[in-house]
Design an enzyme around this catalytic site. Structure first.
Site, short mmCIF file in Angstrom:
data_model
loop_
_atom_site.label_atom_id
_atom_site.label_comp_id
_atom_site.label_asym_id
_atom_site.label_seq_id
_atom_site.Cartn_x
_atom_site.Cartn_y
_atom_site.Cartn_z
CG HIS A 166 61.77 -42.67 -55.75
ND1 HIS A 166 62.77 -41.74 -55.96
CD2 HIS A 166 61.83 -42.97 -54.43
CE1 HIS A 166 63.41 -41.51 -54.83
NE2 HIS A 166 62.86 -42.25 -53.88
CG ASP A 378 59.66 -41.82 -66.14
OD1 ASP A 378 59.91 -42.26 -65.01
OD2 ASP A 378 60.52 -41.73 -67.04
C1 GDG Z 1 62.80 -43.78 -60.87
C2 GDG Z 1 61.46 -43.37 -61.50
C3 GDG Z 1 62.05 -40.98 -61.07
C4 GDG Z 1 71.01 -43.62 -66.75
N1 GDG Z 1 71.95 -44.24 -67.49
C5 GDG Z 1 73.14 -43.87 -66.96
C6 GDG Z 1 72.92 -42.98 -65.91
N2 GDG Z 1 71.61 -42.86 -65.79
C7 GDG Z 1 70.96 -42.01 -64.78
C8 GDG Z 1 70.24 -40.84 -65.40
C9 GDG Z 1 69.27 -40.47 -64.30
C10 GDG Z 1 68.93 -41.83 -63.69
O1 GDG Z 1 69.96 -42.73 -64.08
C11 GDG Z 1 67.60 -42.37 -64.21
O2 GDG Z 1 66.58 -41.66 -63.59
P1 GDG Z 1 65.12 -41.55 -64.22
O3 GDG Z 1 64.34 -40.57 -63.43
O4 GDG Z 1 65.24 -41.15 -65.64
O5 GDG Z 1 64.48 -43.01 -64.20
P2 GDG Z 1 64.33 -44.31 -63.20
O6 GDG Z 1 65.58 -45.06 -63.11
O7 GDG Z 1 63.18 -45.06 -63.79
O8 GDG Z 1 63.94 -43.73 -61.75
C12 GDG Z 1 61.58 -41.98 -62.12
C13 GDG Z 1 63.29 -41.49 -60.36
O9 GDG Z 1 63.09 -42.80 -59.83
C14 GDG Z 1 63.65 -40.57 -59.18
O10 GDG Z 1 62.59 -40.40 -58.31
O11 GDG Z 1 62.36 -39.77 -61.74
O12 GDG Z 1 60.33 -41.58 -62.64
O13 GDG Z 1 61.05 -44.32 -62.49
O14 GDG Z 1 69.89 -39.71 -63.31
O15 GDG Z 1 71.17 -39.84 -65.76
N3 GDG Z 1 73.92 -42.41 -65.19
C15 GDG Z 1 75.21 -42.72 -65.54
N4 GDG Z 1 75.49 -43.60 -66.55
C16 GDG Z 1 74.50 -44.18 -67.30
O16 GDG Z 1 74.80 -44.94 -68.22
N5 GDG Z 1 76.22 -42.16 -64.86
#
Ligand code: GDG
Length: 472
Positions: A166, A378
């Protein structure tokens, strides 16, 4: 669902965490499904098979008993407090996470962490081996489980094993710092197929094999690594996505639309609303984003009464020093901006250090005129895709070139977050561009995300795994 779940599952998923959280409801403890696209994706591929998911339940101590939920067999792995410190917070998040994200903070290497990582990876492998049916497909997730493929292959050579990363896979010049580098490469090579977010991540992995494992008789031809025991392991890009349809329809509901208007009203109906949503992590470029905005408020490019900024920073890995450090830096900067530019009851920056329900996130996406996604590195960044799914013609996305998402969302206003001056100009360009230009860009990105959703991702990973070269 079988009553005696041993050797019975055609598809086994293994990830550091189970897709559920243990929560208290009154006097009872219950399992609640955790939010997130991965669970949705897995549901779509598990619906017509007997599927099991193996992972840590999120609390220290003995593993709770396995159970069935939403048609999935959930099999918890127990981690002691020491293992959480050494395998999870130590090796995974103190060594690998910073190393795989361009050493934004210096990684720490400790032999005791590496030993705990190996022993937890062996435990995962053993549990998978016990649950998987003959010739089953096993899908292992992420950087916490890089040695599982090899350990599992030793126990169960009949299985078809895939692993998905990821996060980024670093250039060999950085990866070679890792004392455990050979063990991890051999660990991954137990797979038939390795999926990465970007082509360059797959290339980095292949280059690491070529340069670091040459003397072990590993041969790399194209995207396939030929191992000394006569097997083949292919590496390719399979970029992850979101449940785009569900975000788009949630954003269109009258409740979310109403809540989006309410959010703007609560902020005093600003002319422009900017938004950032991130786990509070040093990779996400929150500090760089705030620096750009601080300068813009100071120089008058932004006016505090007309342009507001909301930053949601979800708490993350709070026991680690690097995370405590970024938190206090972010909070100081927000305090300084608001101290200098607020009028009574009307600060320019609203900083929210907590999690919100999905509906509230959707309303924030709908409310925002410009989304700021500025990571320093990222793997993908799902927030960028969620914002784009929530808008079909309105809105604008400022997106760091250092995200996997930038490879697909080419119509975004791309920026280099290290270059504060140009990032400021890019934010202004996004704010001031003609509605036609914004709408044209957003429509193209919206189409891209809806077409390439999380189900498409899961299916293409499994297709790649199924057609992976046959073993001898
Ligand atoms: C890893 C990789 C890759 C966040 N705050 C809340 C909330 N979120 C959700 C977002 C999004 C998810 O969490 C975060 O996903 P990201 O992709 O931005 O980042 P990572 O956590 O670092 O994820 C990344 C991912 O894995 C998937 O492969 O894209 O690069 O680092 O969905 O919306 N959701 C809710 N409340 C919050 O306060 N409901």
């Amino acid at each position: 669902m079988p009553t005696l779940p041993k050797d019975t599952f055609d598809l086994v998923i293994a990830a550091n965490r189970l897709p559920v959280d243990r929560v208290r409801e009154g006097k009872r403890t219950v399992w609640r499904r955790s939010p997130g696209g991965l669970v949705t994706a897995m549901e779509s591929v598990m619906s017509d098979r007997d599927g099991a998911w193996i992972g840590w339940a999120g609390v220290p101590g003995k593993a709770p008993a396995a159970f069935e939920q939403d048609g999935m067999w959930l099999h918890p792995i127990g981690l002691s407090e020491h293992e959480i410190r050494a395998y999870y917070e130590g090796f995974s998040n103190g060594s690998l996470w910073p190393l795989y994200h361009d050493v934004i903070v210096p990684p720490t290497f400790k032999r005791s962490w590496q030993a705990a990582y190996e022993s937890v990876n062996r435990r995962f492998a053993q549990e998978i081996a016990d649950l998987a049916a003959k010739n089953a497909t096993v899908w292992i997730h992420d950087y916490q489980l890089q040695q599982v493929p090899q350990f599992l292959r030793e126990l169960r050579p009949d299985l078809r094993i895939g692993w998905f990363n990821h996060i980024p896979f670093p250039p060999v010049e950085l990866f070679m710092q890792l004392p455990a580098r050979d063990s991890l490469l051999h660990g991954l090579l137990g797979s038939d197929f390795l999926g990465f977010q970007r082509r360059s991540d797959a290339q980095n992995f292949l280059r690491a094999c070529r340069q670091l494992l040459a003397e072990d008789d590993v041969a790399v031809r194209g995207d396939v690594v030929h191992t000394s025991d006569g097997r083949e392991c292919r590496a390719a890009a399979v970029p992850i996505s979101i449940d785009a349809e569900s975000m788009a329809s949630l954003a269109a509901t009258p409740e979310v639309q109403h809540r989006a208007r309410e959010i703007r009203e609560q902020l005093g109906n600003p002319e422009q609303l900017l938004l950032g949503v991130d786990r509070l992590d040093y990779t996400k470029g929150i500090r760089h984003r705030l620096k750009a905005l601080e300068e813009m408020y100071r120089e008058g490019a932004l006016t505090a009464t007309r342009t507001k900024f909301i930053q949601v920073a979800t708490p993350s890995r709070e026991r680690l020093e690097a995370y405590q450090h970024i938190k206090s830096e972010v909070e100081q900067t927000v305090g300084r901006i608001n101290g200098e530019h607020s009028s009574f009851g009307a600060p320019p920056v609203t900083y929210l250090h907590r999690s919100f329900p999905r509906e509230e996130m959707a309303a924030l996406f709908v409310a925002a005129d410009v989304m700021l996604v500025t990571p320093l590195r990222d793997g993908m960044n799902l927030v960028a895709k969620e914002y784009v799914a929530a808008h079909d013609r309105s809105g604008a996305l400022v997106l760091s070139e250092f995200t996997g998402a930038a490879n697909e969302l080419k119509q975004a206003y791309l920026c280099n977050p290290h270059d504060i001056s140009r990032t400021k100009r890019t934010i202004l360009r996004a704010l001031e561009s003609a509605p036609d230009d914004r709408s044209r860009r957003m429509r193209a990105m919206h189409r891209q995300v809806l077409r390439h959703d999380v189900r498409h991702w899961a299916e293409s990973f499994l297709t790649n795994l199924t057609v992976a070269p046959d073993r001898p």
